[in-house]
Design an enzyme around this catalytic site. Structure first.
Site, PDB file in Angstrom:
ATOM      1  N   ASP A 215      56.170  30.741  16.957  1.00  0.00           N
ATOM      2  CA  ASP A 215      55.651  29.772  17.921  1.00  0.00           C
ATOM      3  C   ASP A 215      56.500  28.496  17.807  1.00  0.00           C
ATOM      4  O   ASP A 215      56.415  27.785  16.794  1.00  0.00           O
ATOM      5  CB  ASP A 215      54.175  29.498  17.578  1.00  0.00           C
ATOM      6  CG  ASP A 215      53.499  28.591  18.578  1.00  0.00           C
ATOM      7  OD1 ASP A 215      54.202  27.831  19.266  1.00  0.00           O
ATOM      8  OD2 ASP A 215      52.250  28.636  18.652  1.00  0.00           O
ATOM      9  N   HIS A 216      57.278  28.223  18.832  1.00  0.00           N
ATOM     10  CA  HIS A 216      58.219  27.105  18.767  1.00  0.00           C
ATOM     11  C   HIS A 216      57.533  25.744  18.841  1.00  0.00           C
ATOM     12  O   HIS A 216      58.162  24.700  18.689  1.00  0.00           O
ATOM     13  CB  HIS A 216      59.271  27.244  19.878  1.00  0.00           C
ATOM     14  CG  HIS A 216      60.619  26.686  19.512  1.00  0.00           C
ATOM     15  ND1 HIS A 216      60.775  25.585  18.696  1.00  0.00           N
ATOM     16  CD2 HIS A 216      61.875  27.074  19.833  1.00  0.00           C
ATOM     17  CE1 HIS A 216      62.056  25.314  18.554  1.00  0.00           C
ATOM     18  NE2 HIS A 216      62.749  26.207  19.226  1.00  0.00           N
TER      19      HIS A 216
END
Ligand code: CAO
Length: 243
Positions: A215-216
């Site tokens: 999850d950036h």
């Protein structure tokens, strides 16, 4: 999101419609939600598991005596626990307010299991505190329970990270969908002997293709590089699991 048009497939040939199981419907809902919410990136690497596989094979007779089947999975669990400890951002979740990150001091890891009723993810608790035999025994037991439809909801809760292994089935790599509220998931493909340059010659080595989706919003590429390099180093030299 523009709606998908309904199509009458029977206009084109014979069809059969089957109702999705409760689990299939839940998986579809969760995958769609996670796909839409999470700006995910997937990074790829190969781990040299030649020595790991030799060690695993050397334990085969002992496994038979103990009545425990030792696949690569418990090694992956141990290596993931070591990497989660080294890079705590991977053992976190985005706070509900979207403005804080919750770091977990425990290490529970989910295993994606293909079952007759659909995809289930039993969670192994406190992976960092358990040895290979204990992890193998527990993984075998929860996978069996999942396939027998006997997992309780609590046995699928509290995961910090997920391992999705398609290694027994084949494939060179895939991009797993992050299992929210976790922030990363490891995809495992089929290990293969490959020629690897050792500086002088090409050497046959057993290489395990891995993919790591994250999850950036919480994890940056550099964090992923560090986590992944550490994970691969542990799998390539299992003595590092002791560090
Ligand atoms: N490369 C090569 N061989 C592998 C391997 C890999 N990465 N991983 C496992 N194998 C081998 C095992 O060693 C075993 O062989 P031996 O009997 O010779 O040792 C054989 O494949 C079968 O393994 P297994 O599948 O019984 O056990 P596992 O611990 O590897 O996996 C589980 C368990 C639950 C992860 C797996 O059975 C499964 O269900 N995978 C599907 C997960 C899935 O659907 N993910 C997608 C989610 S998103 O759609």
């Amino acid at each position: 999101i523009p709606p998908m048009p309904a199509v009458d497939f029977s206009k084109f040939g014979e069809i059969e419609t089957k109702t999705m199981s409760k689990i299939q419907k839940l998986t579809a809902f969760n995958m769609h939600r996670n796909w839409l919410h999470i700006p995910a990136v997937t990074q790829f690497d190969d781990a040299d598991i030649t020595d790991l596989e030799a060690f695993r094979k050397s334990l085969k007779a002992e496994g038979e005596k103990r009545g425990i089947k030792l696949t690569p999975l418990p090694f992956l669990l141990k290596a993931a626990a070591a990497a989660l400890a080294a890079e705590p951002k991977f053992n976190s979740s985005l706070g509900a307010d979207g403005e804080s990150v919750v770091y977990k001091k425990y290490c529970h890891i989910g295993i994606a299991a293909d079952t007759p009723i659909g995809l289930l993810v039993p969670v192994i608790k406190d992976v960092d505190k358990k040895g290979l035999w204990e992890l193998a025994e527990e993984a075998n037991a929860v996978i069996k329970k999942a396939r027998d439809g006997k997992l309780s909801p609590s046995e699928m809760q509290g995961g910090c990270f997920t391992i999705s292994s398609l290694g027994a089935m084949g494939g060179k790599g895939f991009t797993p969908i992050v299992n929210a509220p976790e922030v990363a998931i490891l995809g495992v493909s089929k290990a293969e002997m490959k020629p690897v340059w050792n500086g002088k010659d090409f050497e046959p080595r057993n290489m395990l293709p891995l993919s790591l989706s994250y999850d950036h919003r919480v994890i940056n590429g550099a964090d992923c590089g560090r986590f992944f390099t550490y994970l691969v180093s542990v799998l390539s030299d299992v003595r590092r699991m002791l560090l």
